[in-house]
Design a protein around this motif. Structure first.
Motif, PDB file in Angstrom:
ATOM      1  N   THR A 122      11.640 -14.097  -2.767  1.00  0.00           N
ATOM      2  CA  THR A 122      12.931 -13.854  -3.413  1.00  0.00           C
ATOM      3  C   THR A 122      12.702 -13.791  -4.909  1.00  0.00           C
ATOM      4  OG1 THR A 122      15.250 -14.566  -3.592  1.00  0.00           O
ATOM      5  CG2 THR A 122      13.583 -16.300  -3.666  1.00  0.00           C
ATOM      6  N   SER A 123      13.538 -13.007  -5.596  1.00  0.00           N
ATOM      7  CA  SER A 123      13.409 -12.881  -7.048  1.00  0.00           C
ATOM      8  C   SER A 123      14.677 -13.396  -7.714  1.00  0.00           C
ATOM      9  CB  SER A 123      13.091 -11.448  -7.464  1.00  0.00           C
ATOM     10  OG  SER A 123      13.984 -10.514  -6.907  1.00  0.00           O
ATOM     11  N   VAL A 124      14.477 -14.111  -8.803  1.00  0.00           N
ATOM     12  CA  VAL A 124      15.505 -14.936  -9.432  1.00  0.00           C
ATOM     13  C   VAL A 124      15.999 -14.304 -10.723  1.00  0.00           C
ATOM     14  CG1 VAL A 124      15.970 -17.198 -10.459  1.00  0.00           C
ATOM     15  CG2 VAL A 124      14.500 -17.019  -8.432  1.00  0.00           C
ATOM     16  N   MET A 125      17.326 -14.217 -10.847  1.00  0.00           N
ATOM     17  CA  MET A 125      17.956 -13.751 -12.083  1.00  0.00           C
ATOM     18  C   MET A 125      18.194 -14.955 -12.988  1.00  0.00           C
ATOM     19  SD  MET A 125      20.871 -11.264 -10.390  1.00  0.00           S
ATOM     20  CE  MET A 125      21.112 -10.183 -11.795  1.00  0.00           C
ATOM     21  N   VAL A 126      17.379 -15.119 -14.010  1.00  0.00           N
ATOM     22  CA  VAL A 126      17.557 -16.281 -14.877  1.00  0.00           C
ATOM     23  C   VAL A 126      18.766 -16.123 -15.791  1.00  0.00           C
ATOM     24  CG1 VAL A 126      15.122 -16.911 -14.812  1.00  0.00           C
ATOM     25  CG2 VAL A 126      15.944 -15.390 -16.630  1.00  0.00           C
ATOM     26  N   VAL A 127      19.331 -14.910 -15.885  1.00  0.00           N
ATOM     27  CA  VAL A 127      20.547 -14.695 -16.672  1.00  0.00           C
ATOM     28  C   VAL A 127      21.790 -14.717 -15.780  1.00  0.00           C
ATOM     29  CG1 VAL A 127      19.311 -13.378 -18.414  1.00  0.00           C
ATOM     30  CG2 VAL A 127      20.426 -12.171 -16.538  1.00  0.00           C
ATOM     31  N   GLY A 128      21.627 -14.995 -14.494  1.00  0.00           N
ATOM     32  CA  GLY A 128      22.763 -15.040 -13.584  1.00  0.00           C
ATOM     33  C   GLY A 128      23.606 -16.287 -13.796  1.00  0.00           C
ATOM     34  N   PRO A 129      24.842 -16.291 -13.289  1.00  0.00           N
ATOM     35  CA  PRO A 129      25.727 -17.431 -13.487  1.00  0.00           C
ATOM     36  C   PRO A 129      25.506 -18.584 -12.513  1.00  0.00           C
ATOM     37  CG  PRO A 129      26.881 -15.712 -12.295  1.00  0.00           C
ATOM     38  CD  PRO A 129      25.526 -15.150 -12.648  1.00  0.00           C
ATOM     39  N   ILE A 147       8.142 -16.799  -5.081  1.00  0.00           N
ATOM     40  CA  ILE A 147       9.346 -16.819  -5.918  1.00  0.00           C
ATOM     41  C   ILE A 147       9.022 -16.081  -7.206  1.00  0.00           C
ATOM     42  CG2 ILE A 147      11.067 -18.224  -7.109  1.00  0.00           C
ATOM     43  CD1 ILE A 147      10.531 -20.446  -5.098  1.00  0.00           C
ATOM     44  N   GLY A 148       9.785 -15.025  -7.470  1.00  0.00           N
ATOM     45  CA  GLY A 148       9.520 -14.191  -8.629  1.00  0.00           C
ATOM     46  C   GLY A 148      10.697 -14.130  -9.584  1.00  0.00           C
ATOM     47  N   LEU A 149      10.498 -13.415 -10.652  1.00  0.00           N
ATOM     48  CA  LEU A 149      11.539 -13.175 -11.657  1.00  0.00           C
ATOM     49  C   LEU A 149      12.168 -11.816 -11.408  1.00  0.00           C
ATOM     50  CD1 LEU A 149      13.024 -13.728 -14.366  1.00  0.00           C
ATOM     51  CD2 LEU A 149      11.063 -12.638 -15.508  1.00  0.00           C
ATOM     52  N   HIS A 150      13.502 -11.775 -11.336  1.00  0.00           N
ATOM     53  CA  HIS A 150      14.239 -10.527 -11.212  1.00  0.00           C
ATOM     54  C   HIS A 150      14.673 -10.130 -12.620  1.00  0.00           C
ATOM     55  CE1 HIS A 150      16.031  -7.579  -8.637  1.00  0.00           C
ATOM     56  NE2 HIS A 150      17.288  -7.868  -8.956  1.00  0.00           N
ATOM     57  N   ALA A 151      13.810  -9.414 -13.320  1.00  0.00           N
ATOM     58  CA  ALA A 151      14.083  -9.037 -14.709  1.00  0.00           C
ATOM     59  C   ALA A 151      15.392  -8.261 -14.785  1.00  0.00           C
ATOM     60  CB  ALA A 151      12.933  -8.200 -15.254  1.00  0.00           C
ATOM     61  N   THR A 152      16.265  -8.692 -15.686  1.00  0.00           N
ATOM     62  CA  THR A 152      17.623  -8.144 -15.742  1.00  0.00           C
ATOM     63  C   THR A 152      17.908  -7.626 -17.140  1.00  0.00           C
ATOM     64  OG1 THR A 152      18.284  -9.775 -14.072  1.00  0.00           O
ATOM     65  CG2 THR A 152      20.043  -8.655 -15.264  1.00  0.00           C
ATOM     66  N   LEU A 153      18.193  -6.317 -17.214  1.00  0.00           N
ATOM     67  CA  LEU A 153      18.430  -5.670 -18.505  1.00  0.00           C
ATOM     68  C   LEU A 153      19.628  -4.728 -18.454  1.00  0.00           C
ATOM     69  CD1 LEU A 153      14.714  -4.764 -19.336  1.00  0.00           C
ATOM     70  CD2 LEU A 153      16.085  -6.509 -20.488  1.00  0.00           C
ATOM     71  N   THR A 154      20.506  -4.896 -17.456  1.00  0.00           N
ATOM     72  CA  THR A 154      21.663  -4.024 -17.322  1.00  0.00           C
ATOM     73  C   THR A 154      22.935  -4.857 -17.156  1.00  0.00           C
ATOM     74  OG1 THR A 154      21.223  -3.818 -14.936  1.00  0.00           O
ATOM     75  CG2 THR A 154      20.395  -2.069 -16.365  1.00  0.00           C
ATOM     76  N   ALA A 155      24.070  -4.234 -17.479  1.00  0.00           N
ATOM     77  CA  ALA A 155      25.373  -4.887 -17.378  1.00  0.00           C
ATOM     78  C   ALA A 155      25.679  -5.208 -15.907  1.00  0.00           C
ATOM     79  CB  ALA A 155      26.443  -3.963 -17.948  1.00  0.00           C
ATOM     80  N   PRO A 156      26.537  -6.214 -15.680  1.00  0.00           N
ATOM     81  CA  PRO A 156      27.363  -6.968 -16.625  1.00  0.00           C
ATOM     82  C   PRO A 156      26.717  -8.254 -17.127  1.00  0.00           C
ATOM     83  CG  PRO A 156      28.048  -7.512 -14.407  1.00  0.00           C
ATOM     84  CD  PRO A 156      26.905  -6.533 -14.274  1.00  0.00           C
ATOM     85  N   PHE A 157      25.410  -8.258 -17.279  1.00  0.00           N
ATOM     86  CA  PHE A 157      24.700  -9.454 -17.716  1.00  0.00           C
ATOM     87  C   PHE A 157      24.377  -9.362 -19.203  1.00  0.00           C
ATOM     88  CE2 PHE A 157      24.000  -8.688 -13.244  1.00  0.00           C
ATOM     89  CZ  PHE A 157      24.485  -9.868 -12.713  1.00  0.00           C
ATOM     90  N   GLN A 212      18.192  -3.397 -10.424  1.00  0.00           N
ATOM     91  CA  GLN A 212      18.500  -1.962 -10.460  1.00  0.00           C
ATOM     92  C   GLN A 212      17.280  -1.138 -10.889  1.00  0.00           C
ATOM     93  OE1 GLN A 212      22.078  -2.285 -12.946  1.00  0.00           O
ATOM     94  NE2 GLN A 212      23.339  -2.068 -11.121  1.00  0.00           N
ATOM     95  N   HIS A 213      16.094  -1.633 -10.525  1.00  0.00           N
ATOM     96  CA  HIS A 213      14.821  -0.940 -10.786  1.00  0.00           C
ATOM     97  C   HIS A 213      14.590  -0.688 -12.272  1.00  0.00           C
ATOM     98  CE1 HIS A 213      14.536  -0.338  -6.465  1.00  0.00           C
ATOM     99  NE2 HIS A 213      15.676   0.318  -6.470  1.00  0.00           N
ATOM    100  N   VAL A 214      15.132  -1.549 -13.120  1.00  0.00           N
ATOM    101  CA  VAL A 214      15.085  -1.300 -14.566  1.00  0.00           C
ATOM    102  C   VAL A 214      13.661  -1.280 -15.098  1.00  0.00           C
ATOM    103  CG1 VAL A 214      15.309  -3.727 -15.267  1.00  0.00           C
ATOM    104  CG2 VAL A 214      16.216  -1.929 -16.751  1.00  0.00           C
ATOM    105  N   GLN A 215      12.741  -1.966 -14.421  1.00  0.00           N
ATOM    106  CA  GLN A 215      11.355  -2.015 -14.903  1.00  0.00           C
ATOM    107  C   GLN A 215      10.689  -0.642 -14.899  1.00  0.00           C
ATOM    108  OE1 GLN A 215      12.302  -2.776 -11.896  1.00  0.00           O
ATOM    109  NE2 GLN A 215      10.694  -2.574 -10.360  1.00  0.00           N
ATOM    110  N   LEU A 216      11.249   0.307 -14.142  1.00  0.00           N
ATOM    111  CA  LEU A 216      10.651   1.635 -14.033  1.00  0.00           C
ATOM    112  C   LEU A 216      11.102   2.593 -15.124  1.00  0.00           C
ATOM    113  CD1 LEU A 216      11.185   2.190 -10.178  1.00  0.00           C
ATOM    114  CD2 LEU A 216       9.215   1.136 -11.319  1.00  0.00           C
ATOM    115  N   TYR A 217      12.163   2.271 -15.850  1.00  0.00           N
ATOM    116  CA  TYR A 217      12.750   3.220 -16.782  1.00  0.00           C
ATOM    117  C   TYR A 217      11.788   3.526 -17.930  1.00  0.00           C
ATOM    118  CZ  TYR A 217      17.247   1.783 -14.645  1.00  0.00           C
ATOM    119  OH  TYR A 217      18.268   1.480 -13.791  1.00  0.00           O
ATOM    120  N   PRO A 218      11.807   4.760 -18.432  1.00  0.00           N
ATOM    121  CA  PRO A 218      10.995   5.070 -19.613  1.00  0.00           C
ATOM    122  C   PRO A 218      11.312   4.125 -20.771  1.00  0.00           C
ATOM    123  CG  PRO A 218      11.921   7.075 -18.665  1.00  0.00           C
ATOM    124  CD  PRO A 218      12.577   5.924 -17.949  1.00  0.00           C
TER     125      PRO A 218
END
Length: 281
Positions: free
Chosen positions: A39-46, A68-78, A139-145
């Motif tokens: 499972t991957s964890v959103m450290v910016v989640g509520p 246990i991994g990190l779910h890197a989060t770089l998109t709204a609404p976070f 949302q697959h943000v790690q793949l974005y240019p």
């Protein structure tokens, strides 16, 4: 006389731990029953306070090995952890479509991405007392240019032993051509893999698990398609959990999470793994 082929070991990863208490509870239940092994964890989640972290650690300790991994989060609404992250929409990250377009137009700063990811990795390490086993992206943000450059720089510097997730499907060409969105993910993943390889960062050999979330799924049929031909160490992404008010306020994936949870907790799922000579152990 040759024996039967050993089972293929795959990762079945539940994304979004930390997005809501209902999702967290659903993921922990499946880990405790051996129905997930990552499972991957959103450290910016509520919903990622101390109690939720300790509960996840307890569930993983009592099950077969669970990454246990990190779910890197770089998109709204976070919201970012770093003070000077840009661009933003108010105090939130951009929506994923705008973030992708900004990267394609070379309007992002990879150094800001690197700093934010470094902060999220540090937050994970503080919560769990160790670095993440792997790092993927909401949302697959790690793949974005441009995002990928900052993402991989942060992983290389702060969590060099973690593997990262690419999202290229292991499906026949006909299935790939049927979805323009999935084709874009395949293209972005190919570019991501080249960058990761140059940085000496490990990544999964294949990926599956995406589908049209706007329709009520036959998740058993989807899982059969996901596991077919998936190689050793391939990753299947899933989003099981229970719907609550916090989830409804943050994410469009609601009822499908309960459908996924019901299938993964039922008896058809282990039979499917056995029939396909696949194991989560």
């Amino acid at each position: 006389m040759n024996g039967a082929a050993p089972p293929r070991r795959i990762w079945l990863c539940a994304d979004d731990y930390g997005i809501s208490p209902g999702v967290n509870r659903g993921i922990r239940e499946l880990i405790e029953r051996g129905r997930l092994n990552a499972t991957s964890v959103m450290v910016v989640g509520p919903a990622i306070g101390r109690d939720e972290v300790e509960a996840l650690q307890g569930a993983a300790k009592g099950s077969v090995r669970c990454a246990i991994g990190l779910h890197a989060t770089l998109t709204a609404p976070f919201r970012p952890l770093t003070m000077h992250f840009r661009p933003l929409n108010g105090d939130m990250f951009l929506a994923f479509g705008k973030m992708l377009r900004a990267g394609q137009l070379r309007r992002l700063d990879p150094e800001m991405i690197r700093a934010e990811l470094a902060m999220q990795i540090a937050a994970f390490a503080e919560m769990f007392g160790r670095l993440p086993d792997f790092i993927d992206g909401h949302q697959h943000v790690q793949l974005y240019p441009q995002v990928r450059e900052g993402f991989l720089a942060a992983v290389s510097d702060k969590a060099p032993n973690a593997w990262v997730r690419q999202a290229r499907r292991n499906h026949p060409l006909g299935q790939r051509l049927s979805s323009p969105k999935a084709l874009l993910l395949d293209l972005l993943s190919a570019q991501f893999c080249r960058h990761a390889a140059r940085s000496g960062i490990a990544f999964n050999p294949a990926f599956s698990g995406a589908y049209d979330y706007s329709r009520k799924p036959d998740f058993g049929a989807l899982m059969q398609r996901f596991v077919e031909g998936l190689p050793e160490r391939g990753v299947i992404m899933c989003h099981p959990g229970f719907v609550d008010e916090i989830l409804v306020a943050l994410d469009p994936l609601t009822d499908v999470r309960e459908i996924e949870h019901a299938y993964l907790s039922g008896e058809d799922f282990p039979r499917l793994l056995a029939l396909n000579n696949v194991t989560l152990s």
